[in-house]
Design a protein around this motif. Structure first.
Motif, PDB file in Angstrom:
ATOM      1  N   SER A 194     -12.414 -29.452  25.963  1.00 13.02           N
ATOM      2  CA  SER A 194     -11.077 -28.599  25.371  1.00 13.02           C
ATOM      3  C   SER A 194     -12.203 -26.779  25.065  1.00 13.02           C
ATOM      4  N   ILE A 195     -13.489 -26.146  26.205  1.00 15.30           N
ATOM      5  CA  ILE A 195     -13.282 -25.586  25.934  1.00 15.30           C
ATOM      6  C   ILE A 195     -12.436 -24.063  27.126  1.00 15.30           C
ATOM      7  N   GLN A 196     -11.579 -24.785  27.443  1.00 17.93           N
ATOM      8  CA  GLN A 196     -10.980 -23.990  28.729  1.00 17.93           C
ATOM      9  C   GLN A 196     -10.440 -22.464  28.136  1.00 17.93           C
ATOM     10  N   SER A 197      -9.528 -22.880  27.179  1.00 19.68           N
ATOM     11  CA  SER A 197      -8.931 -21.518  26.312  1.00 19.68           C
ATOM     12  C   SER A 197     -10.618 -20.699  25.685  1.00 19.68           C
ATOM     13  N   ASN A 198     -12.017 -20.477  25.360  1.00 18.36           N
ATOM     14  CA  ASN A 198     -12.898 -20.433  25.544  1.00 18.36           C
ATOM     15  C   ASN A 198     -13.095 -19.471  26.843  1.00 18.36           C
ATOM     16  N   LEU A 199     -13.234 -19.897  27.929  1.00 17.47           N
ATOM     17  CA  LEU A 199     -13.414 -19.372  29.011  1.00 17.47           C
ATOM     18  C   LEU A 199     -13.108 -18.322  29.396  1.00 17.47           C
ATOM     19  N   LEU A 200     -11.976 -18.694  29.311  1.00 19.44           N
ATOM     20  CA  LEU A 200     -10.786 -17.477  29.513  1.00 19.44           C
ATOM     21  C   LEU A 200     -10.463 -16.474  28.428  1.00 19.44           C
ATOM     22  N   SER A 201     -10.979 -16.685  27.479  1.00 13.85           N
ATOM     23  CA  SER A 201     -10.765 -15.598  26.174  1.00 13.85           C
ATOM     24  C   SER A 201     -12.045 -14.688  26.459  1.00 13.85           C
ATOM     25  N   LEU A 202     -13.031 -15.327  27.672  1.00 18.22           N
ATOM     26  CA  LEU A 202     -14.777 -14.346  27.874  1.00 18.22           C
ATOM     27  C   LEU A 202     -14.685 -14.366  28.974  1.00 18.22           C
ATOM     28  N   ASP A 203     -13.652 -14.560  29.874  1.00 23.18           N
ATOM     29  CA  ASP A 203     -13.315 -14.067  31.198  1.00 23.18           C
ATOM     30  C   ASP A 203     -12.609 -12.685  31.000  1.00 23.18           C
ATOM     31  N   SER A 204     -11.353 -12.732  29.355  1.00 19.96           N
ATOM     32  CA  SER A 204     -10.385 -11.418  29.553  1.00 19.96           C
ATOM     33  C   SER A 204     -11.803 -10.496  28.552  1.00 19.96           C
ATOM     34  N   THR A 205     -12.829 -10.739  27.931  1.00 21.77           N
ATOM     35  CA  THR A 205     -13.893  -9.645  27.628  1.00 21.77           C
ATOM     36  C   THR A 205     -14.607  -9.569  28.151  1.00 21.77           C
ATOM     37  N   LEU A 206     -14.566 -10.357  28.819  1.00 24.26           N
ATOM     38  CA  LEU A 206     -16.032  -9.231  30.245  1.00 24.26           C
ATOM     39  C   LEU A 206     -14.377  -8.197  31.283  1.00 24.26           C
ATOM     40  N   THR A 207     -13.410  -8.623  31.185  1.00 26.70           N
ATOM     41  CA  THR A 207     -13.167  -8.027  32.194  1.00 26.70           C
ATOM     42  C   THR A 207     -13.065  -6.514  31.337  1.00 26.70           C
ATOM     43  N   LEU A 208     -12.554  -6.630  30.157  1.00 31.67           N
ATOM     44  CA  LEU A 208     -12.512  -5.125  29.018  1.00 31.67           C
ATOM     45  C   LEU A 208     -13.317  -4.503  29.033  1.00 31.67           C
ATOM     46  N   TYR A 209     -14.662  -5.226  28.647  1.00 26.89           N
ATOM     47  CA  TYR A 209     -16.339  -4.169  29.256  1.00 26.89           C
ATOM     48  C   TYR A 209     -16.150  -4.003  29.699  1.00 26.89           C
ATOM     49  N   ASN A 210     -16.349  -4.190  31.488  1.00 29.53           N
ATOM     50  CA  ASN A 210     -16.390  -3.866  32.633  1.00 29.53           C
ATOM     51  C   ASN A 210     -15.188  -2.186  32.363  1.00 29.53           C
ATOM     52  N   ARG A 211     -14.467  -2.566  31.830  1.00 27.15           N
ATOM     53  CA  ARG A 211     -13.185  -1.362  32.266  1.00 27.15           C
ATOM     54  C   ARG A 211     -13.634  -0.535  31.570  1.00 27.15           C
ATOM     55  N   LYS A 212     -14.081  -0.612  30.296  1.00 22.23           N
ATOM     56  CA  LYS A 212     -15.105   0.403  29.303  1.00 22.23           C
ATOM     57  C   LYS A 212     -16.087   1.352  30.390  1.00 22.23           C
ATOM     58  N   PHE A 213     -17.200   0.542  31.271  1.00 17.74           N
ATOM     59  CA  PHE A 213     -17.572   0.649  31.497  1.00 17.74           C
ATOM     60  C   PHE A 213     -17.579   1.859  32.536  1.00 17.74           C
ATOM     61  N   ASP A 214     -16.193   1.361  33.464  1.00 17.71           N
ATOM     62  CA  ASP A 214     -16.375   1.791  34.291  1.00 17.71           C
ATOM     63  C   ASP A 214     -15.765   3.764  33.761  1.00 17.71           C
ATOM     64  N   ARG A 215     -14.837   3.457  32.464  1.00 20.39           N
ATOM     65  CA  ARG A 215     -14.950   4.637  31.745  1.00 20.39           C
ATOM     66  C   ARG A 215     -16.200   5.319  31.287  1.00 20.39           C
ATOM     67  N   LEU A 216     -16.598   5.033  31.297  1.00 24.14           N
ATOM     68  CA  LEU A 216     -17.670   5.684  30.348  1.00 24.14           C
ATOM     69  C   LEU A 216     -18.709   5.718  31.785  1.00 24.14           C
ATOM     70  N   GLU A 217     -19.053   5.781  32.768  1.00 24.45           N
ATOM     71  CA  GLU A 217     -19.517   6.008  33.731  1.00 24.45           C
ATOM     72  C   GLU A 217     -19.002   7.530  34.970  1.00 24.45           C
ATOM     73  N   GLY A 218     -17.351   7.106  34.529  1.00 23.62           N
ATOM     74  CA  GLY A 218     -16.686   8.251  34.907  1.00 23.62           C
ATOM     75  C   GLY A 218     -16.567   9.107  33.601  1.00 23.62           C
ATOM     76  N   LEU A 219     -17.128   8.997  32.330  1.00 22.40           N
ATOM     77  CA  LEU A 219     -17.092  10.597  32.028  1.00 22.40           C
ATOM     78  C   LEU A 219     -18.320  10.880  31.925  1.00 22.40           C
ATOM     79  N   VAL A 220     -19.114  10.006  32.206  1.00 21.17           N
ATOM     80  CA  VAL A 220     -21.333  11.056  31.832  1.00 21.17           C
ATOM     81  C   VAL A 220     -20.943  11.572  33.420  1.00 21.17           C
ATOM     82  N   TYR A 221     -20.692  10.983  34.976  1.00 25.24           N
ATOM     83  CA  TYR A 221     -20.138  12.111  36.227  1.00 25.24           C
ATOM     84  C   TYR A 221     -19.293  13.214  35.687  1.00 25.24           C
ATOM     85  N   GLN A 222     -18.472  12.764  35.043  1.00 27.66           N
ATOM     86  CA  GLN A 222     -17.944  14.410  35.136  1.00 27.66           C
ATOM     87  C   GLN A 222     -18.734  15.034  34.340  1.00 27.66           C
TER      88      GLN A 222
END
Length: 618
Positions: free
Chosen positions: A112-140
Motif C-alpha cells: 500500500s505504498i504505491q501512492s507514496n512512491l508516485l509522490s516521491l517520483d513527482s518530488t524528484l521530477t520537480l527537484y530536477n526541474r528546479k536544479f536545471d533552472r539553477l544550472e541555467g541561471l549559474v551558467y547565464q
C-alpha cells in the motif's frame, strides 16, 4: 514390484514410515523456503528503498558540489561541461530505473505504498526541474571573463580606461565597490547605492562632449549589473529565498518521504518475520504431532503382533491342556503369520507325537530357547528402530533451531555495525577533514602576509612535538615585494611541511635542520623547503600526495596531510615538486601566485609600511 508397496510385511511398513517422515521433512522444508522467500522479498524492498535513498542523497550532494565549485570554475563556463553534471545524470538515470523497478515490485506484491512512491517520483521530477533552472541561471551569470559577469567586467574595465578626469575615476571606483559589495554580501541596499552613483556619474559625463563612449560603457555596465542582480535574486540572496531555497525545501520533502517509506518497509519486514514465525511454529507443531502419531502407528503395527504371538506361545508351552490354542491375529505382517503357521504345525505335530515329546524334551527346550532368542532379537530390533526414528526427529529439531536463529534480521545489525565503525573512523580523521573542507569551500581571501611571523608562529605551535628542540631553523626570505595570498591556506601549507619535517627527522644525525628559502616577486613566490631527515624512498615519491597513502607504515598519521597539502596548492593555483634521497633529506619546491592588489585602506597601508623590504629590485 507391487508387492513392495503392500503393507503386509515388516519391510514395507518400515519403508512407509520412513517415507512418511521424509514427506514431513519435505513439507517443513517447503514451508521454510516460502517463509524465507517472503521475508527476503520484504527485506529486499526495504533494502531497495534504502539504496534509493542513498543514491538520492548522492545526487543532492553532487548538486551542492556543482553549485559550490563549478560556479567559480572557468572550464565549466568555457564548455558548459562538468564532472558533477555527468555524475548527476548517471545518478538520476539510475534512480529512475530503480524507482520504476520498485514500483513494479510494489504492484506485484500488492503493497500500500504505491501512492507514496508516485509522490516521491513527482518530488524528484520537480527537484530536477528546479536544479536545471539553477544550472541555467549559474551558467547565464558566468564567471570572470565568461557570461554576463564577463560582459560586465569588459564594460567596467573599458569605463575605467576611458578618457575621464580623476574625479570621475573616483566615482567609477565607488560604483564598482557597490557592485562587488552586492555580490559579496547579497544586500539589495548596494543596488540602490549603485543606482545612485550611476545617476550622479551619468549626469556628470553628459556634461562633457567627449564622453559618449564612456556613457555607453556606463549604461551597458549598469544594464548588465542589474541583470546579474536579478539572476542572483532568482538564485537566492540567502538560504531562505530563490531557487536554492526551493531546492532545500524539496530536499527536506524527499527526506521526509524516504523516512516514511523506510518505516513502512521496516514494519512490513518485522510483520513478515512475525507471521513467518507463527506459521512456522504451527507447521512445526503439526509435523511433530503427525510424526509421533505415525511412529506410534508403525510401532504398534510391528510390535503388537510379535508381542501377542510371544504371549500365545508362552501360554501354549506352559499349558498342559490338550485343547488347541487360538493363534488368529489381525493386521499381522506376513512374516508373523508365517511364523504363527509354523508354530501351529509344530504344536499339531507335538500333540500327535505326545509320546515322543518327553524323549525329545531337550530338543524342544532348545527350540524354545532359540525362539526366545529370536523374540529378544525382535525386541532389540524394535528398540533400535524406535531409536533410529527419534534420531531424525532430533536432527530436525536442531535444524529448526538453527533456522530460527538464522531467520533473525541479522543483516540490519551488520549494516548498523558497519555504519558505527565508519563513524568512529571518521571521527579520527575529523581535524584533517575540516581543513580539507575549508580548502574546498572557502573563497580565497588575499591579504598581505608577513611570512617570517607566520613561520615563527607555526614553529612555536610545533614546539611540543618530540625532537623539536634539537632541530636547527634556517629561514631566509627575500622581502623584495609584499606577498599577498590566503593566510589560512598558506598556514596549512607551512604547518604541514614543518610538522612532517619534525616528525620524520633523522635521529641518528647530530645536526638536524629545517631550511626555508623564499623569493617574492610581483607575480609569485618561490619557496624551497628542505630538511635532512630520513628522506623518502624513490618508489613512494609519486604516491605521497595520494589520499590515505603513507610512505612510512610505522607512521601514526592518517595519510591525509600531503593530500590536503596538494589540494591547497591547487586551490591557490600553484604547483609543487619534490626531491628526496633516503638518509639525506627532502626538498619541496613550491610556486604560488602573488595575489597582489592595490591598497584599499589606511590600516592596510600602515601594516605594509611596517613589513621589512630589503630591496626594491628583483
Amino acid at each position: 514390484m507391487l508387492k513392495f508397496f503392500e503393507l503386509n510385511s515388516i519391510r514395507s511398513r518400515m519403508v512407509s514410515g520412513f517415507l512418511f517422515l521424509t514427506f514431513l521433512i519435505l513439507v517443513l522444508s517447503l514451508v521454510s523456503i516460502y517463509i524465507m522467500e517472503n521475508t527476503s522479498r520484504v527485506a529486499g524492498i526495504h533494502s531497495k528503498i534504502s539504496q534509493l535513498e542513498i543514491y538520492t542523497l548522492s545526487l543532492i550532494k553532487s548538486d551542492n558540489d556543482f553549485f559550490d565549485l563549478e560556479a567559480i570554475n572557468e572550464d565549466y563556463f568555457k564548455t558548459r561541461k562538468s564532472h558533477y553534471l555527468k555524475v548527476r545524470d548517471s545518478l538520476n538515470a539510475f534512480i529512475k530505473v530503480e524507482l520504476s523497478g520498485l514500483l513494479q515490485d510494489i504492484r506485484r506484491n500488492d503493497y500500500s505504498i504505491q501512492s507514496n512512491l508516485l509522490s516521491l517520483d513527482s518530488t524528484l521530477t520537480l527537484y530536477n526541474r528546479k536544479f536545471d533552472r539553477l544550472e541555467g541561471l549559474v551558467y547565464q551569470k558566468g564567471f570572470k571573463n565568461y557570461g554576463l559577469e564577463g560582459d560586465m567586467r569588459l564594460h567596467a574595465h573599458a569605463l575605467e580606461e576611458s578618457d575621464v578626469d580623476n574625479h570621475n575615476i573616483v566615482n567609477i571606483l565607488n560604483l564598482r565597490r557597490h557592485e562587488k559589495d552586492f555580490f559579496l554580501r547579497h544586500d539589495t541596499t548596494y543596488i540602490d547605492a549603485f543606482q545612485g552613483r550611476y545617476a550622479a556619474l551619468h549626469a556628470v559625463l553628459q556634461m562633457g562632449r567627449t564622453n559618449a563612449e564612456a556613457i555607453n560603457h556606463l549604461d551597458e555596465y549598469r544594464r548588465i549589473f542589474l541583470q546579474l542582480a536579478a539572476i542572483q535574486k532568482a538564485i537566492g540572496l540567502s538560504g531562505y529565498d530563490g531557487v536554492r531555497s526551493e531546492l532545500n525545501t524539496l530536499t527536506s520533502s524527499l527526506s521526509d518521504q524516504y523516512y516514511r517509506l523506510s518505516n513502512y518497509s521496516y514494519d512490513k519486514s518485522l510483520s513478515a518475520q512475525d507471521n513467518g514465525r507463527i506459521f512456522y511454529f504451527i507447521t512445526l507443531v503439526g509435523a511433530i504431532f503427525f510424526s509421533l502419531l505415525s511412529g506410534y502407528w508403525i510401532s504398534k503395527r510391528l510390535s503388537e503382533p510379535i508381542a501377542r504371538l510371544s504371549r500365545l506361545v508362552d501360554d501354549a508351552l506352559n499349558s498342559r491342556s490338550e485343547k488347541r490354542t487360538d493363534f488368529t491375529m489381525r493386521n499381522a505382517a506376513n512374516e508373523i503369520n508365517t511364523l504363527t503357521s509354523s508354530f501351529i504345525l509344530l504344536m499339531d505335530q507335538a500333540r500327535d507325537q505326545m509320546k515322543d515329546i518327553r524323549g525329545k524334551s531337550k530338543e524342544l527346550k532348545t527350540k524354545n530357547k532359540q525362539l526366545r532368542a529370536l523374540n529378544r532379537e525382535l525386541d532389540n530390533f524394535l528398540y533400535s528402530t524406535a531409536h533410529d526414528l527419534r534420531s531424525p526427529l532430533s536432527s530436525l529439531l536442531g535444524l529448526i533451531n538453527l533456522m530460527r536463529y538464522e531467520n533473525k534480521d541479522g543483516s540490519l545489525k551488520e549494516y548498523l555495525a558497519m555504519m558505527e565503525k565508519s563513524i568512529h573512523r571518521s571521527e579520527y580523521f575529523i581535524s584533517q577533514i575540516v581543513n580539507f573542507s575549508k580548502n574546498k569551500r572557502m573563497k580565497i581571501a588575499p591579504e598581505p602576509i608577513h611570512l617570517d611571523v607566520l613561520i615563527e608562529e607555526i614553529f612555536e605551535q610545533s614546539s611540543f612535538v618530540e625532537g623539536f628542540d634539537r632541530i636547527e631553523r634556517r629561514v631566509n626570505i627575500n622581502h623584495n615585494h609584499v606577498f599577498y595570498s590566503d593566510k589560512n591556506r598558506v598556514t596549512i601549507l607551512f604547518n604541514n611541511l614543518i610538522s612532517n619535517a619534525i616528525r620524520y627527522a633523522d635521529v641518528t644525525k647530530e645536526n638536524s635542520f629545517i631550511e626555508i628559502n623564499a623569493r617574492i616577486s610581483p607575480t609569485e613566490i618561490a619557496i624551497v623547503f628542505g630538511d635532512n631527515g630520513i628522506g623518502i624512498q624513490p618508489e613512494h615519491l609519486d604516491k605521497i600526495f595520494d589520499m590515505f597513502y603513507r610512505a612510512d607504515y610505522n607512521s601514526k598519521g592518517t595519510g591525509l596531510g600531503l593530500f590536503i597539502f596538494r589540494e591547497t596548492i591547487k586551490r591557490l593555483n600553484g604547483d609543487v615538486r619534490v626531491e628526496s634521497q633516503p638518509g639525506v633529506g627532502t626538498n619541496f619546491f613550491l610556486r604560488l601566485p602573488n595575489l597582489y592588489r592595490p591598497v584599499t585602506s589606511d590600516a592596510e597601508a600602515e601594516m605594509l609600511s611596517r613589513m621589512p623590504l630589503e630591496s626594491q629590485s628583483n
